[in-house]
Design a protein around this motif. Sequence first.
Motif, PDB file in Angstrom:
ATOM      1  N   GLU A 187      -6.234  -8.832  -0.909  1.00 55.92           N
ATOM      2  CA  GLU A 187      -7.088  -9.315  -2.002  1.00 55.92           C
ATOM      3  C   GLU A 187      -8.047 -10.404  -1.529  1.00 55.92           C
ATOM      4  OE1 GLU A 187      -4.779 -10.354  -5.419  1.00 55.92           O
ATOM      5  OE2 GLU A 187      -3.821  -8.384  -5.557  1.00 55.92           O
ATOM      6  N   THR A 234     -13.108  -4.348  -3.328  1.00 56.99           N
ATOM      7  CA  THR A 234     -12.215  -3.191  -3.443  1.00 56.99           C
ATOM      8  C   THR A 234     -12.891  -1.937  -2.904  1.00 56.99           C
ATOM      9  OG1 THR A 234     -11.247  -4.157  -5.438  1.00 56.99           O
ATOM     10  CG2 THR A 234     -10.863  -1.808  -5.039  1.00 56.99           C
ATOM     11  N   THR A 278     -13.184   2.291  -2.141  1.00 60.02           N
ATOM     12  CA  THR A 278     -12.911   3.521  -2.871  1.00 60.02           C
ATOM     13  C   THR A 278     -12.353   4.555  -1.900  1.00 60.02           C
ATOM     14  OG1 THR A 278     -15.193   4.282  -2.526  1.00 60.02           O
ATOM     15  CG2 THR A 278     -14.711   3.109  -4.572  1.00 60.02           C
ATOM     16  N   SER A 309     -11.290   8.684  -1.409  1.00 60.03           N
ATOM     17  CA  SER A 309     -11.425  10.058  -1.889  1.00 60.03           C
ATOM     18  C   SER A 309     -10.788  10.993  -0.874  1.00 60.03           C
ATOM     19  CB  SER A 309     -12.898  10.431  -2.103  1.00 60.03           C
ATOM     20  OG  SER A 309     -13.624  10.305  -0.885  1.00 60.03           O
ATOM     21  N   CYS A 339     -12.550   6.550   3.138  1.00 62.07           N
ATOM     22  CA  CYS A 339     -12.451   5.198   2.569  1.00 62.07           C
ATOM     23  C   CYS A 339     -13.813   4.524   2.728  1.00 62.07           C
ATOM     24  CB  CYS A 339     -11.368   4.396   3.277  1.00 62.07           C
ATOM     25  SG  CYS A 339     -11.043   2.780   2.532  1.00 62.07           S
ATOM     26  N   THR A 348       1.329   9.346  -2.439  1.00 62.93           N
ATOM     27  CA  THR A 348       0.241   8.519  -2.957  1.00 62.93           C
ATOM     28  C   THR A 348      -0.327   7.666  -1.832  1.00 62.93           C
ATOM     29  OG1 THR A 348       1.310   8.450  -5.134  1.00 62.93           O
ATOM     30  CG2 THR A 348      -0.374   6.787  -4.680  1.00 62.93           C
ATOM     31  N   ARG A 353      -3.421   4.839  -0.412  1.00 64.60           N
ATOM     32  CA  ARG A 353      -4.390   3.782  -0.698  1.00 64.60           C
ATOM     33  C   ARG A 353      -5.064   3.387   0.606  1.00 64.60           C
ATOM     34  NH1 ARG A 353      -3.328   0.951  -5.688  1.00 64.60           N
ATOM     35  NH2 ARG A 353      -1.346   1.567  -6.638  1.00 64.60           N
ATOM     36  N   SER A 366      -7.527   0.043  -2.669  1.00 67.71           N
ATOM     37  CA  SER A 366      -8.271   1.030  -3.446  1.00 67.71           C
ATOM     38  C   SER A 366      -7.400   1.568  -4.579  1.00 67.71           C
ATOM     39  CB  SER A 366      -8.697   2.186  -2.544  1.00 67.71           C
ATOM     40  OG  SER A 366      -7.551   2.914  -2.118  1.00 67.71           O
ATOM     41  N   GLU A 367      -8.009   2.283  -5.475  1.00 68.58           N
ATOM     42  CA  GLU A 367      -7.239   2.995  -6.491  1.00 68.58           C
ATOM     43  C   GLU A 367      -6.404   4.074  -5.794  1.00 68.58           C
ATOM     44  OE1 GLU A 367      -6.842   2.453  -9.725  1.00 68.58           O
ATOM     45  OE2 GLU A 367      -8.066   0.633  -9.507  1.00 68.58           O
ATOM     46  N   PRO A 368      -5.193   4.329  -6.261  1.00 68.13           N
ATOM     47  CA  PRO A 368      -4.336   5.298  -5.579  1.00 68.13           C
ATOM     48  C   PRO A 368      -4.875   6.725  -5.700  1.00 68.13           C
ATOM     49  CG  PRO A 368      -3.344   4.626  -7.652  1.00 68.13           C
ATOM     50  CD  PRO A 368      -4.537   3.736  -7.450  1.00 68.13           C
ATOM     51  N   VAL A 369      -4.676   7.501  -4.674  1.00 66.66           N
ATOM     52  CA  VAL A 369      -5.013   8.927  -4.665  1.00 66.66           C
ATOM     53  C   VAL A 369      -3.745   9.693  -4.335  1.00 66.66           C
ATOM     54  CG1 VAL A 369      -6.306  10.753  -3.525  1.00 66.66           C
ATOM     55  CG2 VAL A 369      -7.421   8.574  -4.035  1.00 66.66           C
TER      56      VAL A 369
END
Length: 281
Positions: free
Chosen positions: A93, A97, A99, A101, A118, A161, A163, A177-180
């Motif tokens: 942190e 952030t 992203t 995919s 990423c 999952t 990140r 990142s948001e989890p994928v």
Amino acid sequence: MTSTLTALLYLGLFLSQTVSTEKQNLSKPIIWAKPDFMIPKGKQSPKQHGRRNIAMFHIPAMTPLTAGQYKCIYRSKKLWSNPSDPLDLVVTELYDTPTLSVHPGPEVTSGENVSFYCRLGTATNKFFLLKEGRSPHPQHRYGNTQVEFPIGPVTTAHRGTYRCFGSYNNHAWSFPSEPVKLQVTEDFGDTSLAPTEHTSFSDYWDLDLVTTEAEFQQDLASWDHTAQNLLRIILAFLVLVALMCLLAEDWLWRKRAQEKANGASSQECRRRFRTQRRLNE
């Protein structure tokens, strides 16, 4: 005197035969961090009740200064163990952030090639990709604003999952990142099996702790054996000293007796000489 020396000699021989010189090896310790090896900036590590053979080193708040690589060692008696494997403690942190995919998509068939991408708006120099429930050794790639993490051909073991993080060094990372979530369906003939439920790092370590504590107990038992051997060595040394003292005392006693005998013989010779001289006169 002779019976005493014989008894001590037998005792010394018995003790010397029971002394062993086995080399003691301490098992290598294990180091881990809770709640995880990644700690958000300013968050605290939870305090826990102490357990036998486990030492707690509390970090009040994570900062870039407390992040880094850690090792631990321990001492039993006067013997030090080898250091543990290194643990990289990471503070997160600190940056924007990224992203994450996945291509061709989050649902694929086993055998396909998959790539995670990423991307971070602000330029960085390194990216990390983590899968939840795996050991803390993330994949990394060098890049500026975007990197590719190719994975494949995938199997059901790749389900899970993911990140990603951006970083300027190995121990100071961005927000996650948001989890994928990657879903891998089995193809015909694919019999590979892998767990799909999330398992935390602490669960893995707790399993290892059972073995580690057993190894520590073996070390303690081994050191008890060493203490017994040390006591035997001390007793054998004391017996040897006592034996030498008794031998020295016996030698002195014999020497004094011989000197007395020689003195008495000299006096007798002188007495006979004086008697013979008187007779001659």
